[in-house]
Design a protein around this motif. Structure first.
Motif, mmCIF file in Angstrom:
data_model
loop_
_atom_site.group_PDB
_atom_site.id
_atom_site.type_symbol
_atom_site.label_atom_id
_atom_site.label_comp_id
_atom_site.label_asym_id
_atom_site.label_seq_id
_atom_site.Cartn_x
_atom_site.Cartn_y
_atom_site.Cartn_z
ATOM 1 N N PRO A 220 2.413 -8.821 -14.571
ATOM 2 C CA PRO A 220 1.729 -9.143 -13.314
ATOM 3 C C PRO A 220 1.138 -10.543 -13.345
ATOM 4 C CG PRO A 220 0.333 -7.792 -14.692
ATOM 5 C CD PRO A 220 1.612 -7.961 -15.454
ATOM 6 N N LEU A 221 1.002 -11.139 -12.145
ATOM 7 C CA LEU A 221 0.270 -12.409 -12.024
ATOM 8 C C LEU A 221 -1.230 -12.108 -12.119
ATOM 9 C CD1 LEU A 221 0.541 -15.503 -11.245
ATOM 10 C CD2 LEU A 221 0.032 -14.754 -8.924
ATOM 11 N N LEU A 222 -1.610 -11.033 -11.490
ATOM 12 C CA LEU A 222 -3.022 -10.637 -11.445
ATOM 13 C C LEU A 222 -3.133 -9.138 -11.659
ATOM 14 C CD1 LEU A 222 -3.892 -11.906 -7.900
ATOM 15 C CD2 LEU A 222 -4.786 -12.973 -9.943
ATOM 16 N N SER A 223 -4.276 -8.734 -12.212
ATOM 17 C CA SER A 223 -4.585 -7.303 -12.243
ATOM 18 C C SER A 223 -6.049 -7.153 -11.870
ATOM 19 C CB SER A 223 -4.372 -6.729 -13.645
ATOM 20 O OG SER A 223 -3.049 -6.999 -14.052
ATOM 21 N N GLY A 224 -6.368 -6.088 -11.172
ATOM 22 C CA GLY A 224 -7.764 -5.870 -10.800
ATOM 23 C C GLY A 224 -7.974 -4.469 -10.283
ATOM 24 N N ARG A 225 -9.247 -4.118 -10.145
ATOM 25 C CA ARG A 225 -9.568 -2.781 -9.639
ATOM 26 C C ARG A 225 -9.860 -2.859 -8.149
ATOM 27 N NH1 ARG A 225 -9.644 1.149 -13.125
ATOM 28 N NH2 ARG A 225 -9.813 0.547 -15.320
ATOM 29 N N ALA A 226 -9.356 -1.871 -7.426
ATOM 30 C CA ALA A 226 -9.595 -1.843 -5.982
ATOM 31 C C ALA A 226 -11.070 -1.583 -5.723
ATOM 32 C CB ALA A 226 -8.738 -0.760 -5.338
ATOM 33 N N ARG A 227 -11.680 -2.444 -4.913
ATOM 34 C CA ARG A 227 -13.079 -2.238 -4.582
ATOM 35 C C ARG A 227 -13.180 -1.513 -3.241
ATOM 36 N NH1 ARG A 227 -17.550 -6.844 -3.235
ATOM 37 N NH2 ARG A 227 -17.271 -7.409 -5.392
ATOM 38 N N LEU A 228 -12.288 -1.870 -2.344
ATOM 39 C CA LEU A 228 -12.385 -1.354 -0.975
ATOM 40 C C LEU A 228 -10.972 -1.209 -0.426
ATOM 41 C CD1 LEU A 228 -14.396 -0.849 1.401
ATOM 42 C CD2 LEU A 228 -14.023 -3.226 2.034
ATOM 43 N N VAL A 229 -10.679 -0.096 0.205
ATOM 44 C CA VAL A 229 -9.372 0.109 0.834
ATOM 45 C C VAL A 229 -9.597 0.254 2.336
ATOM 46 C CG1 VAL A 229 -7.309 1.553 0.915
ATOM 47 C CG2 VAL A 229 -8.566 1.286 -1.236
ATOM 48 N N GLU A 230 -9.017 -0.678 3.120
ATOM 49 C CA GLU A 230 -9.174 -0.626 4.577
ATOM 50 C C GLU A 230 -7.867 -0.161 5.190
ATOM 51 O OE1 GLU A 230 -12.000 -4.200 5.966
ATOM 52 O OE2 GLU A 230 -10.311 -4.788 4.728
ATOM 53 N N ASN A 231 -7.932 0.962 5.877
ATOM 54 C CA ASN A 231 -6.720 1.519 6.471
ATOM 55 C C ASN A 231 -6.691 1.191 7.955
ATOM 56 O OD1 ASN A 231 -4.617 3.017 7.361
ATOM 57 N ND2 ASN A 231 -5.389 4.984 6.628
ATOM 58 N N LEU A 232 -5.758 0.326 8.371
ATOM 59 C CA LEU A 232 -5.652 -0.032 9.784
ATOM 60 C C LEU A 232 -4.595 0.796 10.493
ATOM 61 C CD1 LEU A 232 -5.882 -3.910 9.829
ATOM 62 C CD2 LEU A 232 -7.698 -2.216 9.807
ATOM 63 N N GLY A 233 -3.991 1.740 9.790
ATOM 64 C CA GLY A 233 -2.923 2.508 10.407
ATOM 65 C C GLY A 233 -1.583 1.857 10.148
ATOM 66 N N SER A 234 -1.397 0.672 10.737
ATOM 67 C CA SER A 234 -0.129 -0.023 10.536
ATOM 68 C C SER A 234 -0.057 -0.658 9.143
ATOM 69 C CB SER A 234 0.048 -1.097 11.593
ATOM 70 O OG SER A 234 -1.051 -1.974 11.549
ATOM 71 N N ASP A 235 -1.186 -1.070 8.628
ATOM 72 C CA ASP A 235 -1.231 -1.705 7.311
ATOM 73 C C ASP A 235 -2.398 -1.147 6.531
ATOM 74 O OD1 ASP A 235 0.607 -4.084 7.974
ATOM 75 O OD2 ASP A 235 -1.001 -4.215 9.475
#
Ligand SMILES: Nc1ncnc2c1ncn2[C@@H]1O[C@H](COP(=O)(O)OP(=O)(O)OP(=O)(O)O)[C@@H](O)[C@H]1O
Ligand SMILES: [Mg+2]
Lengths: 297, 379
Positions: B303-318
């Motif tokens: 990977p170029l980057l690795s990290g932990r998800a802090r926040l997941v925003e669900n817009l429906g389409s994305d």
């Protein structure tokens, strides 16, 4: 809304009512006097409307009328004298001509001046406005003599011009309109320029119509001041009775040797103030309705 | 219809320079957006173009003619103001008619009473009424013609202001943030209408906004302005894909581009958080990598980057995921397609890679720093 008794509110209203009574008292005296006979006026009797007992008009007798023909009621006699002993209609017409001309010319000068002072950028604008403010401080009586001398030099005394010309530049009008124009958004003026208006078109087609409430306030100030003015017409109108304004008409009843005719005098005063009161009542509604600037935002 | 040209315009108010040498050519019939943060001088530039403000130096050309010193009324431009600026004492119909009465009727014709007697005035007035009605129908405000501006909603006032501009057939339309006072839904609707209007009339539009989404969706070209200077002028795609300046990259796109601080070592190897990457700098050392959220993709190896998800925003389409990457000052935003919904939650560890051709480099001054040719070949 609550309708509970409040000592504070009651006190406030009592004071206000007292104040209103003090202001209205002279009007009451004027009205009562206009309705009473000379005897009632002299003796302070007759209540509010006078007894309206039939009486013989002394004025009528002096004109050589028969005793029977001169039998009349006090109120009728007072108003008959007001209109017959002096050309009161003529005075009223003069009053209308003079106040209307003064107000129109004041508007013609004050509105463009106020627009320039409020909305145009030019060198010396602030100094010019400071001068206008300074003019507000000058009392009329201080410049009355020089003004009179200038008019006399020009041979203008005893003319409508003498009554009108000294007042056509109103510092107060310029000040009042400028303060109002400051509240008109610059975008509105720029929009008018984009629409193809020149500066004078902007003044008369955009600024003036949006400033109607301010103009009405100024109109009341100006018309009341000049309709009621006794001082200046007394100075410049010395002989010609056909140029008398309504307040000068009151002098007709100041009998020099045979006492003052208070009844007819107060009848005249009543006739003089009536148009003002009527005009104010009409204008009052427009004040409240006044065009709001809400359309701009 | 005409071209517009600004040549080296500068403007100072007292000691402060608001515009510092702005040059811009706008083609006939083009829809050009002028974007930039609040206070950068957009309105000032537009007002100079309109003739409402005079420039300190430089010149303005409309068509072939130099219009410096020509009054706003004589420049034949139509403008819609940020604040609408409708005449409060006139009805909608009268508001829209003003530019026509001022231009088609002579001074004497406009006088009350007298004017009605002048030859041809009646016919011209009838023409004006017809034109106003047509404009009102295009903008769907024909039912409001007798109302005063005070009795209209914001969106309706907006359309009246547009109507007042488009009854004429001006050399160009200037619009200063005309949608800023509308709610989100109305804004999207009017956005489409204005773009359509530009296509139907074939007229030149200069559109000022600080909303990059408006500019992206409507424009042929966008000019990005900051601190009184134009940073870049180009099509929406050019600005999005190839920003010439890190400030343009930051301004265009929502959510914002990821800007990762990097180091370039002596051999031209770009190192991210101390580790060497496959990317190689060109002639100029790269100080920042710019990566759009949709250019990052999850991967299992290298990977170029690795990290932990802090926040997941669900817009429906994305799905937008904010990642905490160790040693990175800001969170990294990733856009995932909608089928990733439910497969990732806050706290999960993610590995990400990027196609090298979707990475943009910037030097320490913030200017675009192209990668060397072999950098892309290597990757
Ligand atoms: N008449 C003026 N006198 C002095 N400074 C001014 C004047 N008009 C504008 N400015 C200054 O010029 C700068 C640019 O103003 P301008 O109105 O062009 O900004 P803008 O990009 O349109 O901002 P916004 O997006 O908020 O409308 C601002 O810093 C402002 O304070
Ligand atoms: Mg602005």
């Amino acid at each position: 809304m609550t309708h509970r008794f409040s000592a504070r509110q009651t006190l406030i209203h009592a004071i206000l009512i007292l104040g209103a009574l003090i202001v209205l008292l002279p009007f009451y005296v004027m009205l009562a006097t206009a309705l009473k006979s000379p005897v009632e006026i002299a003796s302070g009797t007759g209540g509010l409307f006078g007894a309206q007992a039939p009486m013989v008009s002394e004025d009528c007798l002096m004109q050589g009328g028969a005793e029977a023909a001169c039998l009349t009621r006090p109120v009728l006699d007072n108003f008959r004298q007001a209109f017959t002993k002096a050309p009161l209609w003529r005075y009223m017409l003069n009053g209308v001509i003079v106040t209307a001309a003064i107000f129109l010319l004041q508007t013609l000068i004050a509105v463009p001046a106020a627009y320039a002072l409020a909305k145009l950028k030019f060198w010396g604008r602030d100094a010019a406005f400071a001068l206008v403010m300074f003019c507000l401080l000058i009392p009329v009586h201080a410049i009355a003599l020089p003004l009179y001398l200038m008019l006399a030099h020009l041979g203008l005394t005893n003319s409508y011009a003498a009554l009108i010309l000294p007042w056509i530049v109103s510092a107060f009008g310029i000040f009042l309109m400028r303060q109002f124009f400051l509240t008109v958004p610059d975008d509105l003026i720029d929009a008018a320029r984009m629409d193809g208006m020149g500066e004078f078109a902007i003044i008369w087609r955009v600024m003036l119509p949006t400033a109607i409430p301010a103009l009405l306030a100024f109109a009341i100030f100006s018309v009341v001041a000049h309709w009621n003015d006794y001082f200046w017409p007394r100075i410049v109108i010395t002989g010609d009775r056909s140029l008398f304004t309504p307040p000068l008409g009151l002098r007709e009843f100041k009998g020099d040797l045979d006492g003052t005719f208070y009844g007819p005098m107060m009848a005249t005063a009543l006739v003089i103030v009536t148009p003002l009161v009527a005009a104010f009542l009409v204008a009052q509604r427009r004040f409240i309705d006044g065009i709001t600037l809400t359309g701009m935002k | 219809m005409a071209t517009l040209e600004l040549k080296d315009i500068t403007k100072s108010f007292g000691d402060t320079d608001i515009l510092r040498g702005v040059s811009l050519e706008i083609a006939d019939g083009e829809f050009l957006s002028l974007v930039g943060p609040s206070g950068c001088g957009k309105s000032t530039l537009l007002r100079i173009l309109a003739g409402l403000e005079s420039q300190s130096a430089g010149s303005v050309h409309i068509g072939e003619a130099c219009v410096d010193g020509r009054r706003a009324a004589d420049r034949d431009l139509a403008m819609v103001f940020q604040s609408y600026a409708l005449y409060p004492h006139l009805t909608v119909a009268e508001n829209i008619a003003v530019p026509l009465t001022m231009r088609r009727l002579r001074r004497a014709d406009r006088l009350p009473l007298m004017g009605a007697l002048m030859p041809g005035v009646r016919r011209r007035r009838a023409d004006i009424v017809r034109t106003v009605r047509e404009a009102a129908e295009i903008l769907d405000i024909a039912a409001l013609l007798d109302r005063k501006p005070g009795q209209l909603s914001g969106g309706q006032r907006q359309r009246v202001a547009l109507g007042r501009a488009l009854v004429r057939d001006p050399a160009a339309f200037l619009l200063d943030e005309p949608l800023s006072n509308l709610d989100a839904k109305m804004r999207v609707h009017m956005r489409a209408e204005i773009a359509q209007l530009n296509r139907r009339l074939g007229a030149t539009f200069v559109y000022v906004t600080h909303d990059q989404a408006e500019a992206m969706t409507m424009s042929d070209r966008i000019a990005v302005m900051m601190d009184g200077e134009l940073l870049q002028v180009g099509t929406p795609d050019e600005l999005y894909d190839d920003p010439a300046d890190i400030r343009v990259a930051r301004f265009i796109g929502s959510p914002a581009i990821n800007l990762l601080p990097v180091e370039t070592d002596g051999a031209g190897v770009i190192r991210l958080t101390g580790r060497a990457t496959v990317l190689r700098a060109g002639p100029v050392p790269v100080a920042y990598l710019g990566i759009r959220p949709e250019a990052l993709e999850p991967c299992d190896r290298d990977p170029l980057l690795s990290g932990r998800a802090r926040l997941v925003e669900n817009l429906g389409s994305d799905l937008f995921v904010q990642l905490d990457v160790p040693e990175m000052p800001e969170t990294v935003t990733v856009r995932l397609p909608s089928d990733a919904r439910g497969k990732i939650a806050a706290g999960d560890l993610m590995h990400l890679r990027v196609r090298p051709d979707r990475v943009r480099g910037f030097d320490s001054m913030g200017l675009a720093a192209p990668f060397g040719a072999e950098a892309l070949a290597d990757a």
